[in-house]
Design an enzyme around this catalytic site. Structure first.
Site, PDB file in Angstrom:
ATOM      1  N   GLU A  46       7.935  18.273  10.574  1.00  0.00           N
ATOM      2  CA  GLU A  46       7.670  19.620  10.895  1.00  0.00           C
ATOM      3  C   GLU A  46       8.491  20.677   9.987  1.00  0.00           C
ATOM      4  O   GLU A  46       7.947  21.813   9.605  1.00  0.00           O
ATOM      5  CB  GLU A  46       7.849  19.988  12.446  1.00  0.00           C
ATOM      6  N   ASP A  50      12.075 -23.509   1.225  1.00  0.00           N
ATOM      7  CA  ASP A  50      11.815 -22.683   0.401  1.00  0.00           C
ATOM      8  C   ASP A  50      12.481 -21.719  -0.759  1.00  0.00           C
ATOM      9  O   ASP A  50      12.018 -21.190  -1.426  1.00  0.00           O
ATOM     10  CB  ASP A  50      10.581 -21.776   0.950  1.00  0.00           C
TER      11      ASP A  50
END
Length: 367
Positions: free
Chosen positions: A56, A203
């Protein structure tokens, strides 16, 4: 009743908000448009990165004196409290706009109530314009505020027969490049990315968001009850902050080694999932990590599902078959079809050769 110009302005405000996703956290991405006295657009803006002005204020600054007597259109109810910035309601009143139209009410106990305050100040206020459309991107943040806990999105990639890795534990790459690029967008829009120690050991992922539009990195979180994370793991590099959740009885030497390697640790009670997952979510809430992306394997996902702490599922399904290998999720207390965790489909799309499925977990009123 909203005018055609105000409706068009709200659609534009939603677009402006979408462009800011991932840059405003822990604040929501909000868009605002200012219409002048004649109904023409005279200013627009989105919420700035944390510590900066809200949408705003940005839009009103762009409009300047042309905002006086006009209308402010915004996707979320203007805030009414002093936080990192001043109340948007004060800025709106000072700009002398005559009308404010917002899409979605602010559920925050402290920041909410801006619409009522503006009405008390003599402004014409309307709520609910294009609320459904504006809620699509605001929903995770709204849910986190309403429930008092982070909104958890569980993401996984799997073959058509539900395997996330082959029998030899290889998993790169099940999904295609387009799906992997989309995951980086999810990470960039999240406040924290959570994996289990099994994923780190198998991983060695970096868990960072990569891409030209990345404005910030999420907090990397490893659920590691026994503090087994290698001190040379990629999650301990300086690309982003890392939090390792260990059990209170984890070996002291390992904990100290991780701290020496630059990791921040949070010590939680031990549980069947390794650590108390609700305690972890509570810790993330205190840190204002409202949007959590769960990328853990089958065991960690099962732990979150069993505790009903998965809100959304994003699945990348590859056109491949393995026949055996790691399943998408482990057992989480379902023994009969009537107890299945039911999901509400939100979207299905093609990403290269993969299919992306987005669904929300249905609940019966709990949090």
């Amino acid at each position: 009743m909203a005018t055609a110009a105000e409706t068009a302005a709200m659609r534009r405000a939603i677009e402006v908000a979408q462009a800011a996703l991932g840059t405003t956290n822990p604040n929501p991405a909000v868009g605002a448009v200012v219409l002048g006295r004649d109904g023409d657009v005279v200013g627009e803006g989105a919420t700035a990165p944390i510590g900066g002005p809200h949408a705003e204020v940005v839009a009103l600054a762009a409009a300047g004196e042309r905002a006086a007597g006009g209308c402010l259109v915004v996707t979320l109810e203007p805030c009414a409290h002093h936080g990192r910035t001043g109340p948007c309601t004060d800025a709106i009143v000072a700009a002398e706009v005559r009308r404010v139209v917002y899409a979605v009410g602010d559920p925050h106990d402290i920041a909410g109530g801006g619409g009522r305050r503006l009405g008390d100040a003599g402004l014409d206020v309307e709520s609910g314009l294009l609320a459904a459309e504006a809620t699509v991107d605001l929903e995770p943040w709204l849910s986190a505020v309403r429930r008092g806990r982070p909104f958890v999105t569980w993401k996984y990639a799997a073959t058509l027969d539900g395997r996330t890795a082959a029998a030899d534990r290889t998993s790169r790459w099940i999904s295609g490049e387009e799906s992997r690029a989309d995951v980086h967008v999810l990470r960039a829009r999240s406040d924290a990315v959570v994996v289990g120690i099994g994923t780190v050991l198998a991983d060695d992922p970096a868990l960072t968001a990569r891409g030209p539009a990345v404005a910030r990195q999420p907090l990397r979180v490893v659920v590691d009850s026994d503090a087994r994370t290698p001190t040379g793991a990629k999650v301990l590099d300086d690309a982003a902050k890392t939090l390792i959740a260990v059990a209170v009885d984890a070996p002291g030497g390992r904990r100290e080694a991780l701290r020496a390697a630059g990791a921040e640790l949070v010590e939680l009670p031990r549980s069947s999932s390794g650590v108390d997952l609700q305690g972890l979510l509570d810790e993330l809430r205190v840190r204002e990590r409202h949007l959590v992306l769960l990328e853990g394997g089958a065991t960690l996902a099962a732990g979150f599902l069993q505790r009903e702490r998965v809100d959304r599922v994003v699945a990348y399904i590859a056109p491949a078959l393995l026949g055996e290998g790691a399943p998408v999720v482990g057992a989480f207390g379902v023994s009969t079809i009537t107890d299945a965790a039911r999901l509400e489909l939100r979207g299905v799309s093609a990403l290269g050769d993969d299919v992306r499925i987005v669904a929300d977990v249905r609940r019966g009123g709990g949090n």
